[in-house]
Structure formats: C-alpha cells, structure tokens
Write a protein that holds these residues in place. Structure first.
Motif, PDB file in Angstrom:
ATOM      1  N   GLN A 165       0.830  -1.204   0.000  1.00  0.00           N
ATOM      2  CA  GLN A 165       0.000   0.000   0.000  1.00  0.00           C
ATOM      3  C   GLN A 165       0.868   1.259   0.000  1.00  0.00           C
ATOM      4  O   GLN A 165       0.564   2.243  -0.690  1.00  0.00           O
ATOM      5  CB  GLN A 165      -0.933   0.006   1.204  1.00  0.00           C
ATOM      6  N   THR A 166       1.956   1.230   0.760  1.00  0.00           N
ATOM      7  CA  THR A 166       2.869   2.376   0.799  1.00  0.00           C
ATOM      8  C   THR A 166       3.505   2.617  -0.560  1.00  0.00           C
ATOM      9  O   THR A 166       3.666   3.762  -0.998  1.00  0.00           O
ATOM     10  CB  THR A 166       3.963   2.146   1.856  1.00  0.00           C
ATOM     11  N   ALA A 167       3.880   1.535  -1.249  1.00  0.00           N
ATOM     12  CA  ALA A 167       4.474   1.667  -2.584  1.00  0.00           C
ATOM     13  C   ALA A 167       3.495   2.306  -3.556  1.00  0.00           C
ATOM     14  O   ALA A 167       3.873   3.162  -4.373  1.00  0.00           O
ATOM     15  CB  ALA A 167       4.912   0.290  -3.094  1.00  0.00           C
ATOM     16  N   HIS A 181      17.457  14.382 -11.275  1.00  0.00           N
ATOM     17  CA  HIS A 181      18.552  14.876 -12.107  1.00  0.00           C
ATOM     18  C   HIS A 181      19.726  13.895 -12.188  1.00  0.00           C
ATOM     19  O   HIS A 181      20.741  14.214 -12.800  1.00  0.00           O
ATOM     20  CB  HIS A 181      19.064  16.215 -11.551  1.00  0.00           C
ATOM     21  N   GLU A 182      19.588  12.730 -11.567  1.00  0.00           N
ATOM     22  CA  GLU A 182      20.694  11.773 -11.539  1.00  0.00           C
ATOM     23  C   GLU A 182      20.357  10.457 -12.237  1.00  0.00           C
ATOM     24  O   GLU A 182      21.034   9.462 -12.039  1.00  0.00           O
ATOM     25  CB  GLU A 182      21.095  11.498 -10.083  1.00  0.00           C
ATOM     26  N   GLY A 183      19.302  10.438 -13.012  1.00  0.00           N
ATOM     27  CA  GLY A 183      18.965   9.238 -13.769  1.00  0.00           C
ATOM     28  C   GLY A 183      17.964   8.343 -13.053  1.00  0.00           C
ATOM     29  O   GLY A 183      17.779   8.413 -11.831  1.00  0.00           O
ATOM     30  N   LEU A 184      17.324   7.477 -13.842  1.00  0.00           N
ATOM     31  CA  LEU A 184      16.271   6.616 -13.327  1.00  0.00           C
ATOM     32  C   LEU A 184      16.793   5.604 -12.312  1.00  0.00           C
ATOM     33  O   LEU A 184      16.127   5.311 -11.312  1.00  0.00           O
ATOM     34  CB  LEU A 184      15.583   5.884 -14.490  1.00  0.00           C
ATOM     35  N   GLY A 185      17.991   5.064 -12.561  1.00  0.00           N
ATOM     36  CA  GLY A 185      18.537   4.051 -11.659  1.00  0.00           C
ATOM     37  C   GLY A 185      18.694   4.562 -10.236  1.00  0.00           C
ATOM     38  O   GLY A 185      18.286   3.904  -9.278  1.00  0.00           O
ATOM     39  N   LYS A 186      19.281   5.747 -10.086  1.00  0.00           N
ATOM     40  CA  LYS A 186      19.461   6.308  -8.745  1.00  0.00           C
ATOM     41  C   LYS A 186      18.122   6.690  -8.126  1.00  0.00           C
ATOM     42  O   LYS A 186      17.931   6.575  -6.900  1.00  0.00           O
ATOM     43  CB  LYS A 186      20.389   7.516  -8.804  1.00  0.00           C
ATOM     44  N   ALA A 187      17.189   7.137  -8.966  1.00  0.00           N
ATOM     45  CA  ALA A 187      15.864   7.474  -8.444  1.00  0.00           C
ATOM     46  C   ALA A 187      15.178   6.232  -7.877  1.00  0.00           C
ATOM     47  O   ALA A 187      14.566   6.277  -6.802  1.00  0.00           O
ATOM     48  CB  ALA A 187      15.010   8.106  -9.535  1.00  0.00           C
ATOM     49  N   LEU A 207      20.468  11.106  -4.307  1.00  0.00           N
ATOM     50  CA  LEU A 207      20.158  10.197  -5.411  1.00  0.00           C
ATOM     51  C   LEU A 207      19.242  10.847  -6.440  1.00  0.00           C
ATOM     52  O   LEU A 207      19.333  10.549  -7.630  1.00  0.00           O
ATOM     53  CB  LEU A 207      19.521   8.914  -4.860  1.00  0.00           C
ATOM     54  N   PHE A 208      18.351  11.722  -5.988  1.00  0.00           N
ATOM     55  CA  PHE A 208      17.489  12.447  -6.927  1.00  0.00           C
ATOM     56  C   PHE A 208      18.236  13.606  -7.597  1.00  0.00           C
ATOM     57  O   PHE A 208      17.821  14.083  -8.654  1.00  0.00           O
ATOM     58  CB  PHE A 208      16.267  13.035  -6.205  1.00  0.00           C
ATOM     59  N   GLY A 209      19.315  14.090  -6.957  1.00  0.00           N
ATOM     60  CA  GLY A 209      20.008  15.266  -7.458  1.00  0.00           C
ATOM     61  C   GLY A 209      19.282  16.546  -7.135  1.00  0.00           C
ATOM     62  O   GLY A 209      19.403  17.541  -7.849  1.00  0.00           O
ATOM     63  N   ASN A 210      18.527  16.544  -6.033  1.00  0.00           N
ATOM     64  CA  ASN A 210      17.755  17.716  -5.635  1.00  0.00           C
ATOM     65  C   ASN A 210      18.599  18.668  -4.781  1.00  0.00           C
ATOM     66  O   ASN A 210      19.578  18.245  -4.167  1.00  0.00           O
ATOM     67  CB  ASN A 210      16.517  17.288  -4.851  1.00  0.00           C
ATOM     68  N   PRO A 211      18.229  19.962  -4.719  1.00  0.00           N
ATOM     69  CA  PRO A 211      19.000  20.923  -3.926  1.00  0.00           C
ATOM     70  C   PRO A 211      18.816  20.706  -2.429  1.00  0.00           C
ATOM     71  O   PRO A 211      17.893  20.023  -1.995  1.00  0.00           O
ATOM     72  CB  PRO A 211      18.401  22.273  -4.353  1.00  0.00           C
ATOM     73  N   ALA A 244      16.587   5.423  -4.592  1.00  0.00           N
ATOM     74  CA  ALA A 244      16.042   6.302  -3.553  1.00  0.00           C
ATOM     75  C   ALA A 244      14.682   5.803  -3.081  1.00  0.00           C
ATOM     76  O   ALA A 244      14.407   5.749  -1.870  1.00  0.00           O
ATOM     77  CB  ALA A 244      15.931   7.732  -4.087  1.00  0.00           C
ATOM     78  N   PHE A 245      13.835   5.420  -4.020  1.00  0.00           N
ATOM     79  CA  PHE A 245      12.524   4.902  -3.625  1.00  0.00           C
ATOM     80  C   PHE A 245      12.670   3.584  -2.863  1.00  0.00           C
ATOM     81  O   PHE A 245      11.869   3.289  -1.965  1.00  0.00           O
ATOM     82  CB  PHE A 245      11.633   4.719  -4.849  1.00  0.00           C
ATOM     83  N   GLY A 246      13.684   2.806  -3.200  1.00  0.00           N
ATOM     84  CA  GLY A 246      13.954   1.583  -2.450  1.00  0.00           C
ATOM     85  C   GLY A 246      14.306   1.892  -0.996  1.00  0.00           C
ATOM     86  O   GLY A 246      13.843   1.207  -0.076  1.00  0.00           O
ATOM     87  N   LEU A 247      15.129   2.922  -0.786  1.00  0.00           N
ATOM     88  CA  LEU A 247      15.470   3.332   0.587  1.00  0.00           C
ATOM     89  C   LEU A 247      14.236   3.814   1.338  1.00  0.00           C
ATOM     90  O   LEU A 247      14.077   3.545   2.533  1.00  0.00           O
ATOM     91  CB  LEU A 247      16.523   4.439   0.557  1.00  0.00           C
ATOM     92  N   LEU A 248      13.366   4.529   0.645  1.00  0.00           N
ATOM     93  CA  LEU A 248      12.135   5.006   1.277  1.00  0.00           C
ATOM     94  C   LEU A 248      11.255   3.842   1.711  1.00  0.00           C
ATOM     95  O   LEU A 248      10.713   3.835   2.820  1.00  0.00           O
ATOM     96  CB  LEU A 248      11.367   5.911   0.304  1.00  0.00           C
ATOM     97  N   LEU A 249      11.116   2.843   0.847  1.00  0.00           N
ATOM     98  CA  LEU A 249      10.289   1.685   1.189  1.00  0.00           C
ATOM     99  C   LEU A 249      10.914   0.881   2.323  1.00  0.00           C
ATOM    100  O   LEU A 249      10.195   0.340   3.177  1.00  0.00           O
ATOM    101  CB  LEU A 249      10.074   0.807  -0.047  1.00  0.00           C
TER     102      LEU A 249
END
Length: 275
Positions: free
Chosen positions: A126-128, A146-152, A230-234, A155-160
C-alpha cells in the motif's frame, strides 16, 4: 492452557504463511478502497500546501526560489509519507486484536512471526502505491530527478525500506494497546517530532546547534539526505556528521537496526499475548 500449535516447515513455511496473510490483508484493502484513497489525500495535501504556502519564503542555500524549495521538499514528503503509514499499521493490528482475529491466527499451526510479517508486507505494498501516486503529483508541481532513473529507483527503495522498518514500530504499538483509536494516537505522537526535527522541511543549518545535532543523527534525516543525493535535488547538507556524509549507508543501517529491534519485540509481544 495448552499452547497454540506450531508449524513445522521452518523457513519455507514461515515465508508461505507470511505471503498468505499478506494476500488476505491486500484483498481486504481492495474491498475497502476508502482506506487507500484517504491514505493518498493527506500526502497530496502536504505537497500542495508546503509547495505553494511556504515555497516562496524558504531559503535553500542561497536561493529563495519556490521551485528550488519544491525539489528540496519532495524527499522529505516522500519520507514522511512512508513513516506515517506506521499509524495505519498499528491501528490495523489493534483492530485485528480487538476483533479476536489475532487469537484465531494464534490457534493455527502457523509460523509465529507470519501474522505480523504478512501484515507489514501488505502495508508495504500500500505504501508503494501511495509513493507512486505521490511521485506523479510531485512531477506536476515541478519536482524533477537529475541523476537518472537508476538512482531514483534506489532512492525509492530506501524510502520503502524505511517505511517497512517503521511499520514494525507500528506493529508493536498495535499489540500493546487495547483499541485501534489508541494505536492511531500512539502511532502519531512520536512521529511528529521524528519527522519535524529533521532535514525534511527546513535546512538544518538554520537550527540551533543542539537541535541540529539531533536532526542530523535522526534516522529519518539520513533517508531524506540520501534521497536528495540520489534524486540530485538541492539542499544536500554539508554537515560533518557521519550520517550526513554517508547518508545511503546510514539509511540502510538505521532501517535494518529498526527492523531487527522492533520485529523482535513485536513477535515476542505477539507470542505472549493473552489468548
């Protein structure tokens, strides 16, 4: 009183029983769609409110751009969303306890931890789903990777992983209280300081020193920092604190530690629960 029958299939039975319980909970969620809908509304409201109400007044580095703040914000909103699922997990388990469902499971020859593991796995699914919808909303308000789909995806893996870890905290709370309402309240009380005394919504450099140290060693902050990298966000912190210098590793270690500690405590509480 005789003890509940035990399963004898070892790890294989434990996995099988956990998946059966997870399937049961997912079917139940699908039959109560408002559970999923209400779970989506709150994080979407946070995105819109923080983006447009606070976006123009927040300073990220040397920039007060509202777009920069939206990109800074989203890692924090993602992490807050997966951790707030803890309250729902606790309430669900408390509800099962209140209705006697847990007692019926305990009377079956099932692996001891399967009921809780299955429940937490269903909550993870449900969280995913919530994260997926939230990411679409974030893209609509201007967030970008800004760092590509793989790193994104990493990041979502770390969140889950963080969300799954915190559902075990919710499981322990749900087993420790008498009503679902108490589980919801107990699940939210400690979540607010964890999420707000962090780098989720503001730059920790603007905090007083003692509060900044707490925020930098907060497990929640490590995941937020890792996601921003991993997202390349500021807004990536330049702090010398070890979790801020090694956020990906710190995020993984914190999450695994929480899982080990709270799963152990929750399973023990489940075993000792009065039949």
């Amino acid at each position: 009183m005789s003890s509940a029958p035990r399963g004898t299939g070892g790890a294989a039975q434990s996995i099988r029983d956990s998946l059966v319980v997870a399937q049961r909970n997912l079917i139940r969620m699908s039959r109560i769609p408002e559970m999923v809908i209400f779970g989506l509304i709150q994080p979407i409201m946070f995105v819109v409110l923080f983006s447009y109400v606070f976006g123009g007044s927040m300073k990220i580095g040397d920039s007060t751009s509202s777009l920069a703040y939206r990109e800074f914000l989203m890692a924090g909103i993602f992490a807050q969303t997966v951790t707030f699922a803890t309250a729902g997990a606790g309430a669900g388990i408390a509800d099962d306890m209140h209705k006697g469902l847990i007692d019926r499971f305990r009377s079956l020859p099932m692996a001891r931890g399967a009921v809780l593991t299955g429940r937490t796995l269903a909550d993870l699914v449900q969280t995913a789903l919530t994260l997926f919808v939230l990411a679409i909303v974030a893209l609509l308000v201007g967030w970008r990777i800004h760092e590509g789909l793989g790193k994104a995806l990493a990041a979502f893996g770390l969140l889950l992983l963080l969300g799954y870890a915190f559902t075990w905290v919710g499981a322990l709370i749900g087993l420790s209280v008498r009503t679902p309402e108490a589980a919801t309240s107990g699940g939210l009380i400690w979540l607010f300081p964890v999420t707000f005394i962090s780098n989720a919504f503001v730059d920790t450099d603007n905090m007083t020193p003692w509060l900044r140290h707490i925020a930098e060693w907060n497990p929640f902050s490590a995941t937020v920092q890792a996601c921003r990298e991993l997202f390349g966000n500021p807004g990536v912190s330049q702090s010398d604190a070890w979790p801020m210098q090694n956020p990906v590793l710190a995020s993984i270690l914190w999450s695994l530690l929480i899982i080990v500690v709270f799963r152990t405590l929750a399973v023990r509480k489940y075993r000792n629960a009065a039949a």
